[in-house]
Motif scaffolding. Structure first.
Motif, PDB file in Angstrom:
ATOM      1  N   UNK A  80      -6.565  56.452  -5.019  1.00 36.44           N
ATOM      2  CA  UNK A  80      -5.187  56.922  -4.812  1.00 36.44           C
ATOM      3  C   UNK A  80      -4.527  56.191  -3.644  1.00 36.44           C
ATOM      4  N   UNK A  81      -5.278  55.972  -2.586  1.00 37.42           N
ATOM      5  CA  UNK A  81      -4.795  55.237  -1.410  1.00 37.42           C
ATOM      6  C   UNK A  81      -4.362  53.820  -1.814  1.00 37.42           C
ATOM      7  N   UNK A  82      -5.191  53.154  -2.583  1.00 33.65           N
ATOM      8  CA  UNK A  82      -4.865  51.799  -3.041  1.00 33.65           C
ATOM      9  C   UNK A  82      -3.657  51.811  -3.983  1.00 33.65           C
ATOM     10  N   UNK A  83      -3.600  52.797  -4.848  1.00 32.45           N
ATOM     11  CA  UNK A  83      -2.486  52.875  -5.794  1.00 32.45           C
ATOM     12  C   UNK A  83      -1.149  53.053  -5.071  1.00 32.45           C
ATOM     13  N   UNK A  84      -1.106  53.919  -4.071  1.00 33.54           N
ATOM     14  CA  UNK A  84       0.126  54.132  -3.297  1.00 33.54           C
ATOM     15  C   UNK A  84       0.606  52.846  -2.646  1.00 33.54           C
ATOM     16  N   UNK A  85      -0.309  52.156  -2.006  1.00 31.08           N
ATOM     17  CA  UNK A  85       0.068  50.926  -1.309  1.00 31.08           C
ATOM     18  C   UNK A  85       0.388  49.798  -2.291  1.00 31.08           C
ATOM     19  N   UNK A  86      -0.296  49.763  -3.401  1.00 33.63           N
ATOM     20  CA  UNK A  86       0.008  48.762  -4.416  1.00 33.63           C
ATOM     21  C   UNK A  86       1.430  48.968  -4.941  1.00 33.63           C
ATOM     22  N   UNK A  87       1.824  50.210  -5.178  1.00 35.43           N
ATOM     23  CA  UNK A  87       3.175  50.505  -5.662  1.00 35.43           C
ATOM     24  C   UNK A  87       4.219  50.005  -4.670  1.00 35.43           C
ATOM     25  N   UNK A  88       3.976  50.207  -3.387  1.00 42.19           N
ATOM     26  CA  UNK A  88       4.895  49.719  -2.357  1.00 42.19           C
ATOM     27  C   UNK A  88       4.948  48.196  -2.347  1.00 42.19           C
ATOM     28  N   UNK A  89       3.804  47.563  -2.548  1.00 44.97           N
ATOM     29  CA  UNK A  89       3.734  46.104  -2.580  1.00 44.97           C
ATOM     30  C   UNK A  89       4.550  45.548  -3.741  1.00 44.97           C
ATOM     31  N   UNK A  90       4.358  46.108  -4.920  1.00 46.19           N
ATOM     32  CA  UNK A  90       5.089  45.656  -6.105  1.00 46.19           C
ATOM     33  C   UNK A  90       6.592  45.845  -5.903  1.00 46.19           C
ATOM     34  N   UNK A  91       6.975  46.993  -5.382  1.00 44.72           N
ATOM     35  CA  UNK A  91       8.395  47.281  -5.140  1.00 44.72           C
ATOM     36  C   UNK A  91       8.992  46.316  -4.115  1.00 44.72           C
ATOM     37  N   UNK A  92       8.257  46.053  -3.045  1.00 43.61           N
ATOM     38  CA  UNK A  92       8.737  45.130  -2.011  1.00 43.61           C
ATOM     39  C   UNK A  92       8.976  43.739  -2.582  1.00 43.61           C
TER      40      UNK A  92
END
Length: 150
Positions: free
Chosen positions: A121-133
Motif C-alpha cells: 500500500x505504501x508503494x502504491x500511494x507513492x507510485x500514484x503520486x509519481x505517475x501524476x507528477x
C-alpha cells in the motif's frame, strides 16, 4: 530520516540555470515549498525494484544529468520527463504489484532493506503520486530536478 528521493518541477529555462548554478538550484528549486513536486520518501527503491522487474525503462535514481558534485541533484529535461510519463502510464500499479516480493526485496537489500506484505500500500500511494507528477509535468512541457537526500 534516511535516504529519500523527490522530483521538483521546473521550466526548461530554470533547468538550464540549475545546470549552470547548482547553488541556485538548491536555494531556488529544492528549498521552494511552493513548487509542484513528488516526494517519494523511502519508497523510491521499492518502486524502482517493481519498475525493473516489470521491464519499465525508467531509473528514478540514476537517470538524468548531474547538476552538482555530490550527485544529489539530477536534471530531467522535458524530453526525459515525457518519456518517463509515457513509460509510467503504460505500466499501471496492478502490473507492478505482481512483482512485489517482500522476501526477495529484503534478501536483495532493497532500501530500506526490510519489507513485509503491508508495504505494498505504501508503494502504491507513492507510485500514484509519481505517475501524476510526471503526467502533469509532461503536459506542461516542463522539466524536473531529481533530489536525493541522504
Amino acid at each position: 530520516m534516511g535516504s529519500v528521493l523527490s522530483f521538483i518541477r521546473v521550466t526548461p529555462e530554470e533547468l538550464d540555470r540549475a545546470m549552470a548554478d547548482p547553488e541556485w538550484a538548491m536555494e531556488q528549486v529544492v528549498d521552494d515549498e511552493d513548487r509542484p513536486d513528488c516526494y517519494l520518501d523511502k519508497a523510491w527503491a521499492g518502486i524502482q525494484f517493481l519498475l525493473d522487474a516489470a521491464g519499465v525503462r525508467v531509473d528514478l535514481y540514476d537517470d538524468g544529468d548531474v547538476i552538482d558534485e555530490e550527485c544529489t541533484l539530477l536534471a530531467w529535461d522535458a524530453g526525459m520527463v515525457a518519456d518517463a510519463a509515457r513509460a509510467l502510464n503504460a505500466a499501471p500499479f496492478e502490473v507492478l504489484a505482481r512483482h512485489f516480493d517482500p522476501e526477495r526485496m529484503t534478501e536483495r537489500k532493497v532500501y530500506p532493506q526490510l519489507w513485509d506484505d503491508d508495504d505494498l500500500d505504501y508503494l502504491e500511494r507513492h507510485h500514484a503520486e509519481l505517475v501524476e507528477f510526471f503526467a502533469a509535468t509532461a503536459a506542461s512541457d516542463d522539466a524536473a530536478v531529481r533530489y536525493f537526500n541522504f
